[in-house]
Design a protein around this motif. Structure first.
Motif: not given
Length: 429
Positions: A136-144, A385-389, A392-398
């Motif tokens: 989920k975090e990889f997909s979210s980061v790629v999207t953003a 992006t995180c609001g839709i997917t 977690e913001i912490e996972d996104f940042i890492k």
């Protein structure tokens, strides 16, 4: 007294923005504070400056292109372009992650907004990416991150705003965005390929698409992909202005909707409502920021900052390095369009004093604010992006650390080598 007035209004603006008050309210609060405190400036000027800020012919392109992007989504264009992107990149490591990046590059000429692109792909692609085994975090980061391509590929709203504020050719900015956008696309695809192999993410398909399948996908996506060519070609050869190009884009979007028989009358009504809502929010920010920019100009702050910087920094590359850091930090806290309207009148004269090409500086400016929009604590792309997917913001940042490194590389390449921004402009013009 007037100096304290502008200082106090700037403090109010910063406090409101940090407190997560809506951008247009923050700008209006900062602006009105100045007019209330300053005894020598009639308050009616505030209303005049806000209204004059939105009474610009180039700004008419914004509702046109916003509307065209919305109608494109209702006409089935997004689905056709996604299938085309998948046929090109489905065999690459990362599979749908590569499709995500290429789709942003292809849709940049249609949506014009990075937030709209991030929201659309977060809803449409991230669930499919997770089904294919991508986290989920990889997909979210790629999207953003891929949504950062959208403001660069013409006709991006950021370019229209910058051109109207800085009095720079919007047509040339459109063309310049192609080089910067392609550079970012290529770097992201290389990074995703490396990370996907490391993480064990498989391609969507085992082999490259056959020639017959590729031709079929090109045939299906050909008409939607023709829009950026029509817009840039029409502007370059003087057939229409960038503003008129927005109207052409709406007609073309409606034409595709009826051609594909996927757009209904209720979709047109819904699209008009969405256009009004989106445009109104942008224009209120533009008007309020324009009034605040007038205050800064009246107080001669741009001129004083220009003189201070030019007298203390002799090398233009040191200046650009400082600007890069400053704009990324600003982008972390302030919405990109608002930051642009306030800061372009401050920074462009300084860049001109160093002999920096207007188009080159514009691309540096837009890329910087795009990186800021991805960054904590208040990065809009990250939160949308995180609001839709539901990431977690912490996972996104890492997960985003390798992507930040790649973005810094792209920014340095664009900063140090003007050919990435003005090379295609020189060829076309």
């Amino acid at each position: 007294m007037e100096l304290s007035a502008v200082t106090f209004s700037a403090i109010i603006l910063i406090i409101f923005l940090i407190s997560k008050v809506p951008v247009f309210v923050s700008l209006l609060a900062g602006t009105m504070t100045y007019f209330v405190i300053s005894p020598h400036v009639p308050s009616i000027i505030a209303a005049q400056r806000i209204l004059s800020g939105v009474q610009s012919i180039p700004l008419l392109a914004i509702p046109f292109f916003v509307s065209a992007g919305i109608f494109m989504n209702y006409s089935g264009v997004s689905k056709r372009i996604m299938n085309f992107a998948q046929s090109l990149t489905g065999h690459m490591s990362g599979g749908l992650a590569q499709v995500n990046v290429l789709l942003s590059a292809l849709m940049g000429g249609l949506s014009g907004s990075n937030l709209a692109d991030a929201a659309m792909q977060a809803q449409m692609l991230v669930p499919e990416m997770e089904k294919k085994g991508l986290s989920k975090e990889f997909s979210s980061v790629v999207t953003a991150t891929s949504a950062m391509i959208t403001p660069l590929i013409p006709p991006g709203i950021a370019m229209i705003l910058y051109g109207s504020i800085a009095n720079v050719s919007i047509g040339k900015l459109f063309v310049a965005g192609i080089g910067a956008g392609l550079l970012l696309t290529i770097v992201l695809m290389i990074l995703i390929s490396y990370l996907s192999k490391k993480k064990g993410y498989k391609p969507v398909r085992d082999s490259m698409v056959s020639g017959k399948e590729l031709l079929q996908s090109i045939k299906i996506a050909f008409l939607p992909l023709l829009l950026p060519v029509i817009i840039i070609g029409g502007v370059r050869f003087g057939i229409f202005t960038p503003t008129e190009g927005g109207a052409v884009a709406i007609v073309y979007a409606l034409f595709l909707g009826f051609l594909y028989k996927e757009m209904k009358f209720k979709d047109i009504i819904t699209g008009i409502k969405e256009t009004i809502t989106s445009t109104a929010s942008i224009m209120v920010i533009v008007g309020a920021a324009s009034a605040f920019a007038w205050i800064l100009t009246r107080e001669r702050i741009p001129q004083e900052i220009t003189q201070l910087i030019v007298s203390s920094i002799s090398n233009k590359y040191i200046f650009l390095f400082i600007v890069n850091i400053f704009l990324i930090i600003v982008g972390m806290f302030i919405e990109g369009n608002a930051a642009m309207i306030v800061l372009v009148p401050l920074l462009k004269p300084i860049a001109s004093a160093y002999g920096i090409n207007d188009i080159h500086f514009a691309m540096i400016f837009i890329v910087n604010l795009s990186i800021g929009a991805l960054s904590p604590p208040l990065g809009t792309l990250m939160f949308v992006t995180c609001g839709i997917t539901k990431c977690e913001i912490e996972d996104f940042i890492k997960e985003s650390i390798p992507f930040y490194i790649a973005l810094v590389v792209v920014l340095l390449l664009i900063t140090l080598f003007p050919i990435f921004s003005v090379g295609i402009v020189n060829l076309v013009y």
